[in-house]
Design an enzyme around this catalytic site. Structure first.
Site, PDB file in Angstrom:
ATOM      1  N   HIS A  28      -7.859  35.375  -2.433  1.00 53.56           N
ATOM      2  CA  HIS A  28      -9.104  34.848  -1.865  1.00 53.56           C
ATOM      3  C   HIS A  28     -10.155  34.739  -2.950  1.00 53.56           C
ATOM      4  CE1 HIS A  28     -12.399  34.149   0.909  1.00 53.56           C
ATOM      5  NE2 HIS A  28     -13.083  35.098   0.267  1.00 53.56           N
ATOM      6  N   ARG A  50      10.796  -0.311  -5.942  1.00 49.78           N
ATOM      7  CA  ARG A  50      11.589  -0.458  -7.164  1.00 49.78           C
ATOM      8  C   ARG A  50      13.068  -0.493  -6.798  1.00 49.78           C
ATOM      9  NH1 ARG A  50       8.782   0.607 -11.820  1.00 49.78           N
ATOM     10  NH2 ARG A  50      10.596   1.461 -12.903  1.00 49.78           N
ATOM     11  N   ALA A  92       0.860  -1.195   0.000  1.00 44.98           N
ATOM     12  CA  ALA A  92       0.000   0.000   0.000  1.00 44.98           C
ATOM     13  C   ALA A  92       0.888   1.234   0.000  1.00 44.98           C
ATOM     14  CB  ALA A  92      -0.932  -0.018   1.206  1.00 44.98           C
ATOM     15  N   GLU A 117      -0.458  -4.796   3.036  1.00 46.93           N
ATOM     16  CA  GLU A 117       0.699  -3.969   3.394  1.00 46.93           C
ATOM     17  C   GLU A 117       1.446  -4.616   4.561  1.00 46.93           C
ATOM     18  OE1 GLU A 117       2.463  -1.157   2.406  1.00 46.93           O
ATOM     19  OE2 GLU A 117       3.634  -1.683   4.178  1.00 46.93           O
TER      20      GLU A 117
HETATM   21  P1  FAD Z   1      13.742   5.865 -15.884  1.00 56.64           P
HETATM   22  O1  FAD Z   1      12.584   6.744 -16.061  1.00 56.64           O
HETATM   23  O2  FAD Z   1      13.521   4.479 -15.417  1.00 56.64           O
HETATM   24  O3  FAD Z   1      14.480   5.848 -17.287  1.00 56.64           O
HETATM   25  C1  FAD Z   1      15.613   5.093 -17.545  1.00 56.64           C
HETATM   26  C2  FAD Z   1      15.605   4.721 -19.017  1.00 56.64           C
HETATM   27  O4  FAD Z   1      16.854   4.163 -19.349  1.00 56.64           O
HETATM   28  C3  FAD Z   1      14.566   3.683 -19.380  1.00 56.64           C
HETATM   29  O5  FAD Z   1      13.854   4.099 -20.521  1.00 56.64           O
HETATM   30  C4  FAD Z   1      15.370   2.432 -19.675  1.00 56.64           C
HETATM   31  O6  FAD Z   1      14.764   1.631 -20.671  1.00 56.64           O
HETATM   32  C5  FAD Z   1      16.664   3.036 -20.184  1.00 56.64           C
HETATM   33  N1  FAD Z   1      17.836   2.185 -19.999  1.00 56.64           N
HETATM   34  C6  FAD Z   1      18.223   1.514 -18.886  1.00 56.64           C
HETATM   35  N2  FAD Z   1      19.390   0.889 -19.091  1.00 56.64           N
HETATM   36  C7  FAD Z   1      19.769   1.185 -20.359  1.00 56.64           C
HETATM   37  C8  FAD Z   1      20.874   0.832 -21.151  1.00 56.64           C
HETATM   38  N3  FAD Z   1      21.861   0.069 -20.669  1.00 56.64           N
HETATM   39  N4  FAD Z   1      20.934   1.298 -22.410  1.00 56.64           N
HETATM   40  C9  FAD Z   1      19.940   2.070 -22.921  1.00 56.64           C
HETATM   41  N5  FAD Z   1      18.859   2.430 -22.218  1.00 56.64           N
HETATM   42  C10 FAD Z   1      18.773   2.004 -20.954  1.00 56.64           C
HETATM   43  N6  FAD Z   1       7.677   9.985 -10.074  1.00 56.64           N
HETATM   44  C11 FAD Z   1       7.221  11.235  -9.880  1.00 56.64           C
HETATM   45  O7  FAD Z   1       8.023  12.136  -9.622  1.00 56.64           O
HETATM   46  N7  FAD Z   1       5.889  11.528  -9.970  1.00 56.64           N
HETATM   47  C12 FAD Z   1       4.973  10.574 -10.258  1.00 56.64           C
HETATM   48  O8  FAD Z   1       3.785  10.874 -10.336  1.00 56.64           O
HETATM   49  C13 FAD Z   1       5.419   9.249 -10.472  1.00 56.64           C
HETATM   50  N8  FAD Z   1       4.540   8.281 -10.768  1.00 56.64           N
HETATM   51  C14 FAD Z   1       5.006   7.010 -11.015  1.00 56.64           C
HETATM   52  C15 FAD Z   1       4.071   6.024 -11.307  1.00 56.64           C
HETATM   53  C16 FAD Z   1       4.498   4.734 -11.545  1.00 56.64           C
HETATM   54  C17 FAD Z   1       3.479   3.664 -11.872  1.00 56.64           C
HETATM   55  C18 FAD Z   1       5.888   4.437 -11.511  1.00 56.64           C
HETATM   56  C19 FAD Z   1       6.379   3.049 -11.810  1.00 56.64           C
HETATM   57  C20 FAD Z   1       6.819   5.414 -11.215  1.00 56.64           C
HETATM   58  C21 FAD Z   1       6.385   6.718 -10.954  1.00 56.64           C
HETATM   59  N9  FAD Z   1       7.266   7.732 -10.623  1.00 56.64           N
HETATM   60  C22 FAD Z   1       6.808   8.993 -10.384  1.00 56.64           C
HETATM   61  C23 FAD Z   1       8.714   7.489 -10.531  1.00 56.64           C
HETATM   62  C24 FAD Z   1       9.406   7.980 -11.818  1.00 56.64           C
HETATM   63  O9  FAD Z   1       8.831   7.313 -12.919  1.00 56.64           O
HETATM   64  C25 FAD Z   1      10.886   7.695 -11.728  1.00 56.64           C
HETATM   65  O10 FAD Z   1      11.409   8.284 -10.558  1.00 56.64           O
HETATM   66  C26 FAD Z   1      11.606   8.286 -12.921  1.00 56.64           C
HETATM   67  O11 FAD Z   1      11.108   7.770 -14.137  1.00 56.64           O
HETATM   68  C27 FAD Z   1      13.106   7.991 -12.833  1.00 56.64           C
HETATM   69  O12 FAD Z   1      13.761   8.572 -13.912  1.00 56.64           O
HETATM   70  P2  FAD Z   1      15.127   7.996 -14.469  1.00 56.64           P
HETATM   71  O13 FAD Z   1      15.439   8.799 -15.673  1.00 56.64           O
HETATM   72  O14 FAD Z   1      16.111   7.891 -13.383  1.00 56.64           O
HETATM   73  O15 FAD Z   1      14.813   6.494 -14.897  1.00 56.64           O
HETATM   74  P1  NAD Z   2       6.700   2.152  -2.223  1.00 56.97           P
HETATM   75  O1  NAD Z   2       8.015   2.050  -1.571  1.00 56.97           O
HETATM   76  O2  NAD Z   2       6.026   3.475  -2.316  1.00 56.97           O
HETATM   77  O3  NAD Z   2       5.659   1.189  -1.500  1.00 56.97           O
HETATM   78  C1  NAD Z   2       5.880  -0.166  -1.358  1.00 56.97           C
HETATM   79  C2  NAD Z   2       5.050  -0.651  -0.196  1.00 56.97           C
HETATM   80  O4  NAD Z   2       5.086  -2.056  -0.203  1.00 56.97           O
HETATM   81  C3  NAD Z   2       5.585  -0.185   1.157  1.00 56.97           C
HETATM   82  O5  NAD Z   2       4.537   0.366   1.907  1.00 56.97           O
HETATM   83  C4  NAD Z   2       6.144  -1.462   1.765  1.00 56.97           C
HETATM   84  O6  NAD Z   2       6.031  -1.479   3.161  1.00 56.97           O
HETATM   85  C5  NAD Z   2       5.265  -2.513   1.124  1.00 56.97           C
HETATM   86  N1  NAD Z   2       5.854  -3.842   1.033  1.00 56.97           N
HETATM   87  C6  NAD Z   2       7.120  -4.177   0.732  1.00 56.97           C
HETATM   88  N2  NAD Z   2       7.272  -5.514   0.687  1.00 56.97           N
HETATM   89  C7  NAD Z   2       6.053  -6.040   0.967  1.00 56.97           C
HETATM   90  C8  NAD Z   2       5.544  -7.351   1.051  1.00 56.97           C
HETATM   91  N3  NAD Z   2       6.326  -8.394   0.838  1.00 56.97           N
HETATM   92  N4  NAD Z   2       4.229  -7.529   1.338  1.00 56.97           N
HETATM   93  C9  NAD Z   2       3.420  -6.454   1.543  1.00 56.97           C
HETATM   94  N5  NAD Z   2       3.855  -5.179   1.480  1.00 56.97           N
HETATM   95  C10 NAD Z   2       5.148  -4.970   1.181  1.00 56.97           C
HETATM   96  O7  NAD Z   2       6.897   1.487  -3.672  1.00 56.97           O
HETATM   97  P2  NAD Z   2       5.968   1.468  -4.960  1.00 56.97           P
HETATM   98  O8  NAD Z   2       4.576   1.837  -4.626  1.00 56.97           O
HETATM   99  O9  NAD Z   2       6.263   0.200  -5.642  1.00 56.97           O
HETATM  100  O10 NAD Z   2       6.583   2.633  -5.811  1.00 56.97           O
HETATM  101  C11 NAD Z   2       7.960   2.618  -6.139  1.00 56.97           C
HETATM  102  C12 NAD Z   2       8.483   4.002  -6.220  1.00 56.97           C
HETATM  103  O11 NAD Z   2       8.029   4.630  -7.421  1.00 56.97           O
HETATM  104  C13 NAD Z   2       7.997   4.926  -5.116  1.00 56.97           C
HETATM  105  O12 NAD Z   2       8.723   4.777  -3.930  1.00 56.97           O
HETATM  106  C14 NAD Z   2       8.226   6.256  -5.723  1.00 56.97           C
HETATM  107  O13 NAD Z   2       9.565   6.590  -5.571  1.00 56.97           O
HETATM  108  C15 NAD Z   2       7.911   6.008  -7.178  1.00 56.97           C
HETATM  109  N6  NAD Z   2       6.531   6.452  -7.465  1.00 56.97           N
HETATM  110  C16 NAD Z   2       6.219   7.749  -7.247  1.00 56.97           C
HETATM  111  C17 NAD Z   2       4.938   8.176  -7.480  1.00 56.97           C
HETATM  112  C18 NAD Z   2       4.606   9.599  -7.225  1.00 56.97           C
HETATM  113  O14 NAD Z   2       5.527  10.388  -7.075  1.00 56.97           O
HETATM  114  N7  NAD Z   2       3.340   9.974  -7.175  1.00 56.97           N
HETATM  115  C19 NAD Z   2       3.970   7.293  -7.929  1.00 56.97           C
HETATM  116  C20 NAD Z   2       4.318   5.965  -8.107  1.00 56.97           C
HETATM  117  C21 NAD Z   2       5.612   5.560  -7.889  1.00 56.97           C
END
Ligand code: FAD
Ligand code: NAD
Length: 475
Positions: free
Chosen positions: A452, A280, A190, A212
């Site tokens: 406001h 992650r 969660a 969770e």
């Molecule tokens: P990434 O976005 O993962 O990009 C890395 C890229 O490198 C990828 O395209 C990958 O394919 C490529 N790559 C990797 N290795 C190689 C290689 N060897 N050669 C070539 N290409 C390669 N964050 C927020 O701030 N706000 C949000 O609302 C939010 N929502 C999210 C919702 C979900 C469902 C998820 C999963 C994540 C969310 N995040 C959010 C987290 C956010 O997506 C990540 O923090 C962000 O994308 C990280 O950026 P990055 O550039 O480090 O890596």
């Molecule tokens: P998270 O760390 O936010 O949440 C994972 C949850 O899973 C935690 O509450 C943890 O206690 C629980 N958990 C871990 N192992 C478990 C188990 N075996 N059984 C039950 N519960 C367990 O991770 P996420 O939701 O996978 O998201 C990954 C990351 O992606 C976030 O930490 C964030 O950095 C990024 N993200 C950001 C946004 C945003 O900015 N709005 C949205 C989505 C993702």
């Protein structure tokens, strides 16, 4: 073929593509290598964020919110919808895909206009800042650079005895693609993804149960915000089971049997789809060749100093692949800071003022320290809070849930943390970030004129309440 660059960026997510654009803006000959391809098989730079993260999840959150509001909230405004309200899931997914394509195409355009050489392929760092590249057509080449920026991002963590099959047991990618609303959706974790994507499918009609492991919800958030969030999610019908560990998940006849250890003993739950969202990890497998000098730690993260320097000369690393919050804006700011440092400027990022936002309804946003962190560190602090229910705008909108809570140093009044749960928290947090970046005080916020009627008046009143002089509440 061999080519030499000032900067090669491996990874084209928000950390990597932004680093590449900034480096090119500063006159550096820059290449960016990203292997991701979209549904059409074409290059799709933008990383997790644009393709399967921030953007598509927000598209579905917004669509599902409209659907939910038509059914449950419009009537209080006098809007009557006659007949049944239907949701066309395929149309919702197509809208999401269109937005993703528009944005990934936008990154390609930005590369072109900034003269960044973009290669859709896989990159591997070799010794002495050489980079082996295999492009999407299978062509291999070697490039080299004065500086290499590693921005390979992150991938979902898997847990033992729960194997992804991409259909019944999915990660975030699968949960953004369900072509029908699952009747029963289980979510392991969660956390941010679990709550956001759980909310999407709940609003669309699924029964959602979240398992969770921890005993409290949103442990990283301020405790008052975590509690308030728990109450709101419960009202919405999200079944959040705290202190519950998943032992295994098995797919049988189109259902998933989830075995659990709960505070009351062993249990099991059957769902139609299971989303695993337990965090992650850095995506660094296969990124480095022999003798690159770059250190990877036990969590698979690339080790960096406060300037994002790795242990190898002129090799830098940014974004989810390194320490710090896994957030798109954090990665982008690191990318900019590294490009500017390479160009001889004073690149800078302050990890203490990176805002967090969770896009549930109500939204949750915070920056800086929580009350529990300040208590543990023995910092003397004062706090002020204000409910949106006491704002004219919140009531006029019909969206007055939640509050703003500010924490300030007891002696200096310097703002140490801001915590918001409520409508538009994602936008409201920005002025608190600015205040903290400028080392401002609660009194600074209290003395600024706020329009406001706006929700930002709750930030203003919470700042006044730090000194127990809020106008619209009994202090
Ligand atoms: P990434 O976005 O993962 O990009 C890395 C890229 O490198 C990828 O395209 C990958 O394919 C490529 N790559 C990797 N290795 C190689 C290689 N060897 N050669 C070539 N290409 C390669 N964050 C927020 O701030 N706000 C949000 O609302 C939010 N929502 C999210 C919702 C979900 C469902 C998820 C999963 C994540 C969310 N995040 C959010 C987290 C956010 O997506 C990540 O923090 C962000 O994308 C990280 O950026 P990055 O550039 O480090 O890596
Ligand atoms: P998270 O760390 O936010 O949440 C994972 C949850 O899973 C935690 O509450 C943890 O206690 C629980 N958990 C871990 N192992 C478990 C188990 N075996 N059984 C039950 N519960 C367990 O991770 P996420 O939701 O996978 O998201 C990954 C990351 O992606 C976030 O930490 C964030 O950095 C990024 N993200 C950001 C946004 C945003 O900015 N709005 C949205 C989505 C993702």
């Amino acid at each position: 073929m061999s080519d030499h660059f000032d900067v090669i960026v491996i990874g084209g997510g928000p950390a990597g593509y932004v680093a590449a654009i900034r480096a090119a803006q500063l006159g550096l000959k820059t290449a960016c290598i990203d292997e991701r391809q979209g549904k059409d098989g074409k290059a799709a730079p933008g990383g997790t964020c644009l393709n399967v993260g921030c953007i598509p999840s927000k598209a579905l959150l917004d669509s599902s919110k409209h659907y939910h509001h038509v059914q449950h909230q419009y009537s209080e405004h006098g809007i009557q919808v006659s007949g049944q309200v239907n949701m066309d899931i395929n149309a919702m997914l197509a809208r999401k895909d269109k937005i993703v394509k528009q944005l990934t195409g936008g990154v390609t355009q930005l590369f072109k206009s900034n003269k960044v050489t973009f290669i859709n392929g896989r990159g591997k760092l070799l010794k002495d800042r050489k980079v082996a590249v295999t492009d999407s057509g299978g062509q291999a080449q070697e490039m080299s650079a004065e500086h290499v920026i590693l921005a390979s991002g992150s991938i979902p963590i898997a847990i033992p005895n729960v194997d992804y099959d991409g259909r019944y047991i999915v990660d975030n990618e699968g949960a953004l693609e369900f072509s029908q609303v699952p009747q029963r959706l289980g979510v392991i974790g969660a956390g941010v993804i679990g709550l956001e994507l759980g909310s999407v499918w709940k609003r669309l009609g699924a029964e959602v149960v979240l398992f969770e492991a921890l005993d409290s919800l949103l442990a990283a958030a301020d405790k008052d915000i975590g509690k308030a969030a728990g109450r709101e999610f419960k009202k919405q019908g999200l079944d959040i089971r705290l202190g519950t560990k998943v032992q295994s998940a098995e797919i049988n006849n189109g259902e998933v049997l989830v075995k659990l250890t709960t505070p009351d003993g062993e249990d099991s739950v059957t769902v139609d789809r299971l989303l695993v969202a337990v965090g992650r990890r850095a995506n660094t497998e296969g990124l480095l060749g022999e003798d690159t000098g770059v250190t990877i730690n036990q969590r698979q993260q690339i080790e960096v100093d406060e300037h994002c320097r790795t242990s190898a000369e002129n090799v830098w690393a940014v974004g989810d692949a390194v320490r710090g919050p896994m957030l798109a804006h954090k990665g982008s700011e690191e990318g900019i800071a590294v490009a500017e440092t390479i160009a001889g400027q004073a690149g800078h990022i302050n990890l203490d003022t990176v805002p967090w936002v969770i896009y549930t309804d109500p939204e949750i946003a915070w920056v800086g320290k929580t009350e529990q962190e300040l208590s543990e560190a023995g910092v003397e602090y004062t706090s002020g809070s204000f409910p949106f229910a006491a704002t004219g705008r919140g009531l006029a909108m019909g969206d007055a849930t939640g509050m703003v809570k500010l924490l300030a140093d007891a002696e200096t009044d310097r703002l140490l943390g801001a915590h918001i749960i409520g409508a538009n928290a994602s936008e409201l947090i920005a002025e608190c970030v600015v205040t903290m970046e400028f080392a401002g005080c609660a009194e600074d916020l209290a003395r600024i004129v706020h329009a406001h009627p706006t929700l930002s008046e709750a930030v203003h009143e919470a700042a006044l309440n730090v000194a127990k002089r809020a106008i619209h509440r009994v202090n």
